[in-house]
Enzyme design. Structure first.
Site, PDB file in Angstrom:
ATOM      1  N   GLY A 197      10.014  10.207  63.218  1.00 50.08           N
ATOM      2  CA  GLY A 197      10.606  10.600  61.946  1.00 50.08           C
ATOM      3  C   GLY A 197      10.474  12.069  61.632  1.00 50.08           C
ATOM      4  O   GLY A 197      10.346  12.898  62.536  1.00 50.08           O
ATOM      5  N   LEU A 223      16.651   5.430  65.912  1.00 48.86           N
ATOM      6  CA  LEU A 223      16.138   6.799  65.921  1.00 48.86           C
ATOM      7  C   LEU A 223      14.804   6.887  66.646  1.00 48.86           C
ATOM      8  O   LEU A 223      13.889   6.129  66.385  1.00 48.86           O
ATOM      9  CB  LEU A 223      15.944   7.222  64.465  1.00 48.86           C
ATOM     10  N   ASP A 224      14.671   7.836  67.539  1.00 47.42           N
ATOM     11  CA  ASP A 224      13.399   8.133  68.218  1.00 47.42           C
ATOM     12  C   ASP A 224      12.925   6.967  69.084  1.00 47.42           C
ATOM     13  O   ASP A 224      11.768   6.933  69.499  1.00 47.42           O
ATOM     14  CB  ASP A 224      12.279   8.488  67.225  1.00 47.42           C
ATOM     15  N   GLU A 225      13.800   6.000  69.366  1.00 48.02           N
ATOM     16  CA  GLU A 225      13.343   4.863  70.144  1.00 48.02           C
ATOM     17  C   GLU A 225      14.098   4.676  71.448  1.00 48.02           C
ATOM     18  O   GLU A 225      13.970   3.652  72.102  1.00 48.02           O
ATOM     19  CB  GLU A 225      13.393   3.594  69.289  1.00 48.02           C
TER      20      GLU A 225
END
Lengths: 280, 280, 280, 280
Positions: A197, A223-225
């Site tokens: 995040g 997101l971010d995964e």
């Protein structure tokens, strides 16, 4: 005329795959200059990447491989040539600048066909290198509308192999990402999954960690995964506030992003089960 | 007779602190062999660690420092001598064995006064070094009851400076931890805050990270959230399943734990705002 | 008006130096924002770097410090401002380009006043950034003659704080170096003292090492033997020939050179006994 | 009954080697669990390591491989089982202790059949683990005579796969080394080729380097010049004198030596042209 190809295969694992593939290469009279395999025994998956050369018909080789390999084998014959990439950025120049310099020095197997940014900040830098800079402001726009405009600009570039988010600081929607499956590479300024995040350096400072890092990954719906391609870290200490961490982190970010980009450009990455198999 | 002391001071920051402290050292005729300061400007906190020697009255120096420093200054004069430590472990021997070997080689400013384990597994190893091994099984016990028994055993050891959790795989309750504030050092087998909780190597495998790590931290009320003392990582790749990661991770775990322990034994750590200031 | 200064002191060690210096700061009403000291006990040398601010007369402070410190103390009061640097390069762009990008992003406390090269290769890159590029070919010239021409060009630039050899691939004579004592920073493409001299990557390949590195150092009379400022390494393996090592090494070279340059620009380096004391 | 074998092949490179080898594996009905190849194109050499299993006759497979491979191919079929190793040490315990602890934890595919030392210092530590300790003092002996006595002791141990010099601080003669070609592993306390010879930490201190390291290598005729197996480094700084470096270096030494030893025990090293090809 001698042809050079990269052959990337992934399929269900079974006995004799290397034999069957190397037999095909042999029967086609190929030189095998590099060979990497991996079997994920747990999931029964086989991965192989070979660099071959010879006077041969690639389509015939592909057909032969389909014949000897398990059904639904994923077979890619790729001729090495500069891939067409678009960079997206916001205001920070360290990752973008690093890629521009590498591009200028012919370090990358890529042609940068354009840069898209939601600000004007980086225009001056990009245009020094005679690369088109497209400003697509997000101000006053809904996210969907903004992305629509970006997509329109991207379409104008014609074929795109990879989009590189070189510190593009806005979240992309699943709808946008769906257009470029496993073709968007992002640099996240933490060693994921730590500090997912916003403002990971601030989070790192608050938590009092002794290392910070960066993660290059493919972007997927969450997101971010997405699948991680490369990560690295640097040690930090109590004297550094989050801005000092951010400054120190820039060197890691740019090196990690460049590493991931090179792996992608050289067709060294398989994506599988939200992970990567990397033959570096 | 010449005395050697470590002087650790933390207090509200204000102008002239170094001057006032170094004046006191000078007036007492001390040699200052090492001096480290840090000001957390954001929080208005001052930290200083000095190694001093001379023929002097430590109590008089302490009184003088209290006189010249802001109210409620935290002043510690510590005479370097082996600290009394207890190790706690479960079944794995790599961290425990590493500390035993360092202890045997006089690498540590510590006396290991005993090992407590919830299994018998490590008795043989520990007793080779003629260190008392106390088995406190948790089987059939409520957590509180088990900890009560451990506390009873710990009390028998007399004064304890630090408890080192050398892969002790059970969660300690806030009630237990409260007895040893900032005196329990744990090794967590991930680069926190990534992979909090159980089996971080499995989590790391599932997430497909390219680095794994270890974190040594003081234990506080919230599991895996205490102040971080030391962290390090190693690169991994797709060929490693979680057991391979665990095996590779052991070398990082033991080195990171040993590093943190040495910092604690040499009085080089300040804890503040759930973080550490480390003068290494 | 509030002034900000860096105070760098090195002198013979004796009792009470920190006290005397901090007393001077206190008497002048200064805020001390950062303080680092080091005593080389073996050689009886004291080093201190402070960042101070206040409404004060720097010349008076300097005089006061000379009064209280041992004779021949080296005292420097430096006002932070961009230092004037000249880059020298040959044909490779990675270090040069990296510094240009950092400069463009205001990452460096420096003004690049020019680039000198013995080839035309990098002119295009440098002029993108509107920085003067001076080509001083060495062809057909004696070394002394070539250096004479470079000196002439350097003189035209006016005051120069540091010369940065960003992959300048020619050896400088002691006569040239004598003009810029401790002001020439070089990047050597090995972890010195391994692989002194020509083509260290080739030497590294031939020796079969498993790590390669880079060293930033001040240039003195003896090639590759000046005081080391910064070093780092990357792991390599048997699949890499020396060209692959060289390519991989570029990322280390540029990061190490940038790190050393920043330390110099921020006045964080003391040189002593052909070594450096670094307050980073 | 299912057999597990490691197959190590190195030979002149030619077209179709992987095909021929994998065909043999396939014809023998083997499962190939792991496969690594490397072609040194420059020297025309091929290396391959496979882990195979199946119900098969190893001698027949070996014969088949000799049939299909180039003349003078080096083919080794190795059944995984604990190798018999002897440790040699002098006075320092960190490397020796680390190996003893790993051995005790069954981390190593090895049986330690004895320790030989030129001092009594480490007897107590070794005998804790019920491992024979043989003291062969060098005092008053010519080097040749001393080595003769060691050889006599080694012979008593019967078959030895590897000798591990775990900080054995005496130089071995070419005559001694000739008995154990590519079977003596040494840990040198520097990142070779930097600081060859005596007291590398002192040399490192004098040179003012910012990193120190360790190198594990096979011992050959020339001291410190054998094929390198593994290397690693740690950062250091100006506050560390050579004893501090030595202490800090111990952690690198033991980790690097253990890493090299594991590679040897798992038959993952090829030696070639005074270098190693490592399939880790």
């Amino acid at each position: 005329m001698t042809k050079y190809y990269r052959v990337l295969i992934d399929c269900k694992d079974e006995k004799g795959l290397v034999y069957k593939i190397s037999k095909a290469f042999y029967d086609f009279g190929l030189n095998v200059e590099n060979n990497r395999e991996f079997v994920d025994a747990q999931n029964g998956k086989f991965f192989m990447r070979s660099e071959v050369s010879g006077k041969f018909d690639p389509l015939a080789l592909e057909a032969e491989l389909h014949l000897v390999l398990p059904a639904r084998a994923n077979i890619r014959l790729i001729e090495p040539k500069p891939k067409r990439i678009v960079l997206m950025a916001t205001k920070e120049s360290h990752c973008l600048g690093d890629i521009l310099i590498r591009h200028e020095a012919n370090e990358l197997e890529a042609e940068i066909i354009g840069v898209i940014s939601n600000y004007e900040t980086l225009r001056n830098l990009v245009e020094k290198f005679e690369i088109p800079y497209v400003h697509v402001s997000h101000e006053g726009l809904q996210r969907a509308e903004h992305e629509e405009r970006i997509l329109t600009e991207l379409e104008k570039f014609g074929h795109i192999d990879y989009i590189v988010l070189a510190k593009y600081m806005r979240i992309l929607t699943p709808e946008f990402v769906a257009h470029f499956d496993e073709r968007i590479i992002n640099i996240h300024h933490s060693f994921l999954p730590a500090f997912i995040g916003a403002n990971p350096y601030k989070q790192a400072y608050d938590r009092g960690v002794k290392i910070i890092g960066a993660t290059a990954h493919f972007v997927n719906n969450n997101l971010d995964e997405g699948p991680i391609i490369a990560q690295d870290i640097i040690p930090i200490n109590h004297t550094m506030d989050w801005k000092a961490m951010r400054n120190a982190g820039r060197d890691v970010e740019k090196v990690v992003l460049a590493k991931a980009l090179k792996l992608a450009l050289e067709d060294k990455i398989f994506v599988y089960a939200n992970k990567t198999v990397i033959f570096d």
